[in-house]
Scaffold this motif. Structure first.
Motif, short mmCIF file in Angstrom:
data_model
loop_
_atom_site.label_atom_id
_atom_site.label_comp_id
_atom_site.label_asym_id
_atom_site.label_seq_id
_atom_site.Cartn_x
_atom_site.Cartn_y
_atom_site.Cartn_z
N GLN A 220 37.62 51.64 34.98
CA GLN A 220 37.29 52.38 33.76
C GLN A 220 36.38 51.56 32.85
N THR A 221 36.66 50.27 32.73
CA THR A 221 35.83 49.38 31.91
C THR A 221 34.41 49.31 32.44
N MET A 244 20.94 38.13 31.77
CA MET A 244 21.45 36.76 31.65
C MET A 244 21.95 36.49 30.23
N ILE A 245 21.54 37.33 29.29
CA ILE A 245 22.01 37.17 27.91
C ILE A 245 23.49 37.56 27.87
N PRO A 246 24.36 36.69 27.40
CA PRO A 246 25.81 36.96 27.46
C PRO A 246 26.30 37.95 26.39
N THR A 247 25.93 39.23 26.56
CA THR A 247 26.38 40.25 25.63
C THR A 247 27.84 40.61 25.91
N ALA A 248 28.48 41.31 24.96
CA ALA A 248 29.87 41.73 25.16
C ALA A 248 29.97 42.68 26.34
N ARG A 249 28.95 43.56 26.49
CA ARG A 249 28.95 44.51 27.61
C ARG A 249 28.89 43.77 28.94
N GLU A 250 28.00 42.78 29.05
CA GLU A 250 27.86 42.03 30.29
C GLU A 250 29.15 41.28 30.63
N LYS A 251 29.80 40.75 29.60
CA LYS A 251 31.05 40.03 29.84
C LYS A 251 32.12 40.97 30.40
N LYS A 252 32.21 42.18 29.82
CA LYS A 252 33.19 43.17 30.29
C LYS A 252 32.91 43.58 31.72
N VAL A 253 31.62 43.86 32.02
CA VAL A 253 31.25 44.28 33.37
C VAL A 253 31.56 43.19 34.38
N LYS A 254 31.24 41.95 34.03
CA LYS A 254 31.48 40.82 34.95
C LYS A 254 32.96 40.66 35.24
N GLU A 255 33.78 40.71 34.21
CA GLU A 255 35.23 40.55 34.39
C GLU A 255 35.80 41.72 35.22
N ALA A 256 35.31 42.94 34.93
CA ALA A 256 35.79 44.11 35.66
C ALA A 256 35.40 44.03 37.14
N ARG A 257 34.17 43.61 37.40
CA ARG A 257 33.72 43.50 38.80
C ARG A 257 34.51 42.45 39.54
N GLN A 258 34.85 41.35 38.87
CA GLN A 258 35.65 40.30 39.52
C GLN A 258 37.03 40.84 39.90
N THR A 259 37.62 41.63 39.00
CA THR A 259 38.93 42.23 39.30
C THR A 259 38.83 43.20 40.46
N MET A 260 37.82 44.08 40.44
CA MET A 260 37.65 45.04 41.54
C MET A 260 37.39 44.32 42.86
N LYS A 261 36.61 43.23 42.81
CA LYS A 261 36.33 42.48 44.04
C LYS A 261 37.59 41.83 44.58
N ARG A 262 38.38 41.26 43.68
CA ARG A 262 39.62 40.59 44.11
C ARG A 262 40.57 41.58 44.79
N ILE A 263 40.81 42.71 44.14
CA ILE A 263 41.74 43.70 44.70
C ILE A 263 41.13 44.36 45.94
N GLY A 264 39.82 44.66 45.87
CA GLY A 264 39.14 45.30 46.99
C GLY A 264 39.17 44.45 48.24
N MET A 265 38.89 43.15 48.11
CA MET A 265 38.89 42.27 49.28
C MET A 265 40.30 42.10 49.83
N LYS A 266 41.30 42.12 48.96
CA LYS A 266 42.69 42.06 49.43
C LYS A 266 43.01 43.29 50.29
N LEU A 267 42.59 44.46 49.82
CA LEU A 267 42.81 45.69 50.60
C LEU A 267 42.09 45.63 51.94
N ILE A 268 40.83 45.19 51.92
CA ILE A 268 40.03 45.13 53.14
C ILE A 268 40.65 44.18 54.16
#
Length: 547
Positions: A220-221, A244-268
């Motif tokens: 959702q984020t 590359m500019i560390p905006t609040a939006r970029e920080k949220k997207v990066k953290e969300a993608r890391q979470t999705m990658k972690r859970i996604g790779m566990k499922l795979i």
């Protein structure tokens, strides 16, 4: 060190100058030589926004339909930064565009923005990468497999039914009714469905007591951040280095993608291990049609691991991982929103709702098979009519990847009086593919095209058969090699939800004075005009049948 720094700054400056020159060329020079310049079309209303501000302010498809009436079936209008964009409802032209997917691709800015959030899944990949992903994914979306998933659709639909019945039972009024934002609840239900059917993952979203799931929160984020439209977003799409500019939006997207990658790779990894264990007695040979695991991700991984699949056709782990958020985007908000508009349609056409309920209640089970759902003629007609009338994606854009010509079924006269049998485009020119305006065209569907009338599906106009859609003489799921791969999944899921809910409840507007408006951001969602600050919602009065 100083030399390296100077070289880096020089490279950055050169990049910026190149990009600026490119933008200036696109804005000021290219339009003067555009082959579209002599086509009829509306005057631009803003130099920067072109006609886009008017399109965004209007209801989805409303302005495009009006332009067809005023300027003919093939025209041009102005997109952002003075760019000419071709727009047509000529079915031969649309057939050509959709069938030449390599020649007409999604805009880089759109792909870049979505890929930055979701990865390069089948929705975003182009060319050979898309063909490779689609070949491996196709078996998961076969009729046979959707038939096996139907019980998940119905089980989760029945869970939603029971939650609503519980809320009615607990309501202070005790009159058998409750007022609900059905968009919110349908979104929870379709999230649960795609979790289980997509990768055997239980979001448990419809359980009011459940804790919010990490994967759901991350998605959702990321998705909401990807939808946010700002000047900086638009600039960063054209100048990716700005990310590359560390905006609040970029920080949220990066953290969300890391979470999705972690859970996604566990499922795979879990699914790979299960597939190997299930095929342990075959000497390392993996059969593409073995039966363990029926979720989409299991089928995808099994097909990708099959020993008879050429190495060049396999997907790497990043490609497989990208399908997880892709399944969520394609199978979550889309069906939730489509079913929400369906229920809204039932409040506007109570005689249709009554007739449909009579057909559904004649079925002697709460859990019909896919074949039974597909055998109900009025259910099929009302679902088709809803997907025609309330197409949730109003249009899509393609970009010409080379200088080309688009043939027209009906010639058009340009501003100089020339009769054109084809429209020429330069490399980089944009093409709008209409969905809602074509689905509701009076030229195709007759004078009652702007009315919700399921009976039209008893005898479809011959002109509708010319629409190059993959399903039901509609553009709702597009057509050609880039048509929606999951359209069969979406249709049966929607029928299961409608079957369960319309059998159990009657639907009315929560307040008859509410005016529902439509706003599009990837999909077209509803808002209450007098409550725009509350965001997307569909407040309905839900009454238990028999109360």
């Amino acid at each position: 060190m100083q030399t390296i720094t100077q070289s880096a700054l020089l490279a950055l400056l050169s990049y910026v100058v190149y990009k600026l020159c490119r933008v200036l060329y696109v804005v000021f020079v290219a339009p003067m030589f555009s082959p579209l310049r002599d086509l009829p079309g509306p005057k631009r209303t803003n130099f920067i926004y072109g006609n886009m501000g008017d399109i965004i302010a209007a209801d989805p498809g409303e302005l495009h339909s009006r332009w067809i009436t005023e300027h003919g079936h093939a025209m041009k209008y102005k997109a952002f930064f003075n760019a000419d964009r071709f727009f047509t409802q000529d079915t031969r032209a649309l057939q050509h565009i959709l069938s030449h997917a390599d020649e007409f691709q999604k805009p880089d800015q759109v792909r870049s923005n979505l890929a930055h959030v979701l990865g390069e899944g089948v929705l975003i990949a182009e060319g050979e990468a898309h063909r490779r992903q689609r070949r491996v994914l196709n078996p998961a979306f076969s009729n046979q497999h959707i038939r096996e998933l139907t019980d998940i659709f119905l089980t989760k639909s029945l869970e939603l039914r029971d939650v609503w019945l519980s809320q009615i039972s607990d309501a202070p009024s005790q009159d058998g009714t409750v007022h609900l934002n059905v968009l919110k609840w349908l979104s929870k239900t379709t999230l649960d469905i795609i979790g289980l059917a997509g990768f055997d993952y239980n979001f448990n979203a419809t359980n009011p007591e459940a804790k919010r799931d990490d994967m759901s929160a991350a998605f959702q984020t990321a998705f909401q951040s990807g939808q946010a439209f700002t000047w900086f977003t638009m600039l960063s799409n054209r100048f990716p280095i700005l990310r590359m500019i560390p905006t609040a939006r970029e920080k949220k997207v990066k953290e969300a993608r890391q979470t999705m990658k972690r859970i996604g790779m566990k499922l795979i990894n879990e699914k790979k291990r299960a597939i190997l264990e299930a095929n342990e007695g075959l000497g390392g040979k993996v059969e593409g049609k073995s039966v363990e695991g029926k979720d989409l991700l299991s089928l995808l991984i099994r097909a990708n691991m099959a020993t008879d699949l050429p190495e060049s056709a396999r997907l790497n782990d990043d490609d497989v991982l990208a399908q997880v958020p892709t399944f969520l985007v394609a199978g979550h908000e889309t069906t939730a929103t489509a079913t929400t508009w369906f229920l809204y349609g039932m409040t506007q056409y109570p005689e249709v709702q009554k007739k449909l309920r009579e057909e559904l209640q004649a079925v002697d089970t709460d859990t019909p098979s896919m074949d039974v759902l597909n055998s109900l003629p009025y259910l099929d007609a009302v679902v088709r009519e809803s997907l025609r009338f309330y197409a949730i994606v109003p249009s899509t854009i393609r970009i010409a990847m080379q200088d080309t010509a688009i043939p027209l079924g009906t010639p058009v006269k340009d501003k100089k009086g020339r009769i054109l049998h084809e429209v020429r485009l330069n490399k980089g020119d944009g093409v709008l593919i209409p969905i809602i305006s074509l689905n509701t065209s009076k030229e195709i569907w007759g004078d009652d095209a702007d009315q919700f009338r399921p009976e039209r599906w008893e005898k479809v106009p011959d002109s509708a058969h010319e629409i190059p859609g993959v399903w039901g003489d509609l553009m709702t799921f597009l057509g050609g090699p880039r048509s929606c791969i999951g359209y069969k999944f979406a249709i049966i899921e929607m029928k299961a939800l409608v079957f369960t809910l319309v059998r159990a409840f009657a639907f009315e507007m929560s307040d008859p004075s509410y005016e529902i408006v439509k706003r599009s951001a990837i999909v077209t969602r509803p808002l209450v005009k007098s409550q725009m600050e509350k965001g997307n919602q569909m407040p309905l009065k839900v009454t238990a049948i028999g109360s």
